[in-house]
Design a protein around this motif. Sequence first.
Motif: not given
Lengths: 415, 222, 540
Positions: B111-133
């Motif tokens: 997962f080479p991309e995993a430390d390139r998070c740009r903190h856009c929060h798109g994943c957090v907003q998308s999660c129907p379970k409220g996970i702190a993705v």
Amino acid sequence: MTESLNANLLHPQQRVGDNMARWREAGGGDALRIAAQDPPAVLTAIKDADLRGLGGSGFPVWRKWEAVANEAPRPDKYLVCNGNEDEPGTFKDRLLLQETPHQVIEGALLAALATGVNRIVFYINPDLTRALAALQAALGQWQGSDMLQQAGKALGRPITMELKPSSGHYIGGEETAALEWIEGKFPFPRGKPPYPAQDGAHGCPTLINNVETLANVPAIVRHGADWFRRQGIGKATGGKLYSLSGDVLHPGVYELPMGTTLHDLVLVHGGGLLSGKPLKAVFTGGPSNTLLTPADLDVGLDFDSLRERGASLGTGAMIVVSEGTGIVKQVAEYVRFFAHSSCGQCVSCKTGTATLSLLIDRIDTGRGTAADLATLESLYRMLPGSGRCHLVNGVAQLLDSSFRHFRHEYEQALK
Amino acid sequence: MTKKTGDEPTVDLLINGVKVRAEPHMTIVEAAWAGGVPRITGASCLEGVCGSCRILLRRGQEVSVALACETFAEQGVETLFLPPPSAPRHQYELSDFKDGWDIQARFQEIFPEADRCRHCHGCVQSCPKGIAVEDGVALAAAGRFREAGEAFFECVMCELCDSACPEQIAPAHVGLFSRRITAFFHLRPPNLIHRLEELRQEPFSGSNNPAPLPGSDEKESS
Amino acid sequence: MTRGLSLQAALAAYRVDAELAPLPQPLEPDALLNAFHPDHLRDGIATLAVGPNAGARCPRELADLLQAEAYIDEVDLAGVEVTDTDVLVIGGGGAGSAAALAAAERGARVLLATKMRLGDSNTVMAEGGIQAAIEPDDSVQQHLQDTLRAGHHAGNPALVAAMVGDGPGVIRWLIRQGMQFDQTASGDLHTRRAGGISAPRIVHCRDYTGLEMMRALREAVIQHRGIEVWDQAPAVELLSNENGRKCVGAVLGSLDGQKLRIVRARSVILATGGIGRLHLHGFPTSNHLGATGDGLVLAYRIGARLCDLDSFQYHPTGLVNPPYLSGKLVTEGIRAAGALLLNAEGHRFIDELQPRDIVSAAIIRECREGRGIHPDTGGVGVWLDTARLERGQPGLIEQQFPKLLARSRIAGIDPRRDPVLVYPTLHYQNGGAVIDVDGATTVPGLYAAGEVAGGIHGHNRIMGNALLEIISFGRRAGMAAAISSHDRGPKKITLEHVNQARRALTLAGLPLTRRAPQIMPDYTAPGKDFQIAANPRSKS
């Protein structure tokens, strides 16, 4: 017709690269001297000239200038010269930066004088290596020059000029995204308001103009607004750099009067289509715009004339498609580009464009079903207006227009 | 049992481009059935655990994502069932891991991309379970797989975060990797191990003496 | 049915701290089952006229499908794309995934075709846990006895012995696939009791055991280099050799009905799950949307013998309202943790940890005899007293039953404050295809694993044995199929068995109008759904 080609910005005398002496021989720096006498006159001149934002907005330039001019420095005021140029099919700003960097710099200084800006940032796509090198060399000659000092004197405080390579992200070309990057953050577009004129780079009033927009200012100051208005065709004013590409004989950048018809650009200057095939469509601007078709050959390529056809000039990129080229594949390529470029802040945009890309790819590669096509259509209709910036709107518009004119090609591609 | 049903007024909404009249206590899946929307293929458990019924949902100018079986019909919304996501791009098999000491290095290869998070929060907003993705991804990128996996405990594999990620990190798969690798290397329960050892010494022979399941005592290198 | 109390009246009368009367003298189990269990309903039962189980009785909804016409003819296979593989697994739940992984571990090329999306299954919804005899005061032998006893000694002891013997190894294998389980402070696997079992034996991952299992297996399958997965590829028919007696592959359709594909395989494993979506006797179901009994139909048509077709499990605690959750489960784990069942009068009426069929029959009796609670949205039920459990053990629900809480929150219910209304829901098909300890059916080349297979649970399944069965027999079938696939592949692929079935139907005077498998339940407003267009005749 051809005598109007490359008459001003790309006039051979202007295309001297970073050679300042030759540029000055051709009248370079005159505009700055004129403006130093009466800086506010620059604003009046571009207002009278009806100079538009040539990065794609077509918005009257004087409005932004006036807004910034009316703000007090806090403690600075910024001008960002936007050279992020990353849209498919657009390659004009890099040519200006490469071949006439001094003209761009002079334009930026004129804008600074007119609006009270003391910090100029040249925000340039790092992938444009030759443009970067030329601008850097040119800027080196300006540092400490008497021209820069005189400009500072006219402003009443020193003017600094800085070259700031952008992130290279497409979305970084959006003006508020550029501000974020300049502040050292990821180039996410900001919500508006506040507008950059009030709250821009580091909280200071900030003017953001495209490279081509600023490059036009020296000539307006030197030759006057009336002269500039005469350069355009019909109601349009000035000239335009059109980036012509696709299935034409002579692709390239053409400086022509604003309002030149599609016919003249493609069939006269562009030398017609490859293999003598008929014209099928033209992707304009970003290319996140409405498609033009052979019925639009008579349209003048300026902001207002195209808007009347429900289309948009955008950056002036014209990507020509002849019969024999599939629309679906072209659109799929562009949708993929935009899906990849979506910054992630707005879920509707990122997930929306990613899903559009997945569906159109499936259709384009012969794996699509009627249900996929129906989903694609419903999806792009749901997306417009849901993002902070216009990316998602552009993609929806592109798809909508391709469906309007070429639905049969989508249907033919279904398995 | 506060959810009232029965005499509420009906609502009009759009599902997959079809106009639907529904009752507000209906989920989007039920509203789609009631409204005759052509076959809904992306729905399965109807209780929010399988992650299949991913929808895009438009209320006014606001567009979001959700699970249809947990979203109720409301006046004027537009919804669209999203197609299933494409296959994941990150490839690994747990059996390739020989040693727990190189987990983090291997993770970075996979997962080479995993430390390139740009903190856009798109994943957090998308999660129907409220996970702190985003936090979960950051924990995984820092090699804290047990905690990362715990952050993804409620993940239902809808992969909406994957679609939302501009860096193509595939957060759902990062989460599952974290959970799986934790079990694979660290779950060694004494009561289970003891019973396995007893059965190894004296295999169970039921009434009809069936063959024990082959391979249940196969060698593990970890 | 005699009216009991309205929901409002029952809620108003409910007191979390009310003194409870002792349990009444229980009814004799067989009498209770005979009088109240849905398997003993006389209406709605049919006798099969054709096929390997001719003469056997089963619910009419199932009989209609087992004795239906196929979707396709030989002519429909002309020009259809053919794919070859060693092992074809049909079904993408826990059993199918375990089978695919086991076959691939043995070096076979595996194609896993699933009707919906990999993981869309009943497995993912399982809450309570999986049985494995691992505690010191427990034994594999006790597990064997509990399983046979709860199944009223109708299960095949050889199959049960195989499964319970696999138990501890299955847990180990699941951990190797990356599945987590709840542990005690000392690191032991945490175990729970359940109805009908003699020692704590249910290992679990809070109340998300099935989800945790499915996501680990799904990831393992997706990532495995030897397994190809086809989503949204429902099997519409099996393929047979020239005499119609051996299974040599399958015809797969697509959910939008646009396409057929032939898969030629050396072995086929059916892992298609159950039948809840047939709504036997009009019951709601806890099952996922795809539980339409497709595998039973395909197996029966190619001549596989089935068993216990008249035995189904109605889980005692299905939700009654809100309507969109009707039939969805509240895990038995919560009764194992101490939650009681109360009727409209606030009285206990059954030992809550009796086997499921007994508890279900007892609930049905309460409701039928006028001690049920009726919400105005329809249906009837009794209280599952979660509020009293919370009062006795504060925080327990939040710690151990997060799924119950998450789902309740969306529905606007708080089970910690109010009791939950429950009624039996169609949960599980106890019978299925007859298999041996390798998962082989009575048709060569055809294996079955998981809920579609029968013979293990007898007439009643106990909690935690379903998740054990799918892995135990999934792996057994996968390994056996991988080994048997070393013979030479099929010479000819035909629909001979379809012709034979058609002949039998005609001779029995049965209509050829209805087609099966059903593939998707038909909930769409009448006349608006797509045809199940795997039927090329519906193409224009």
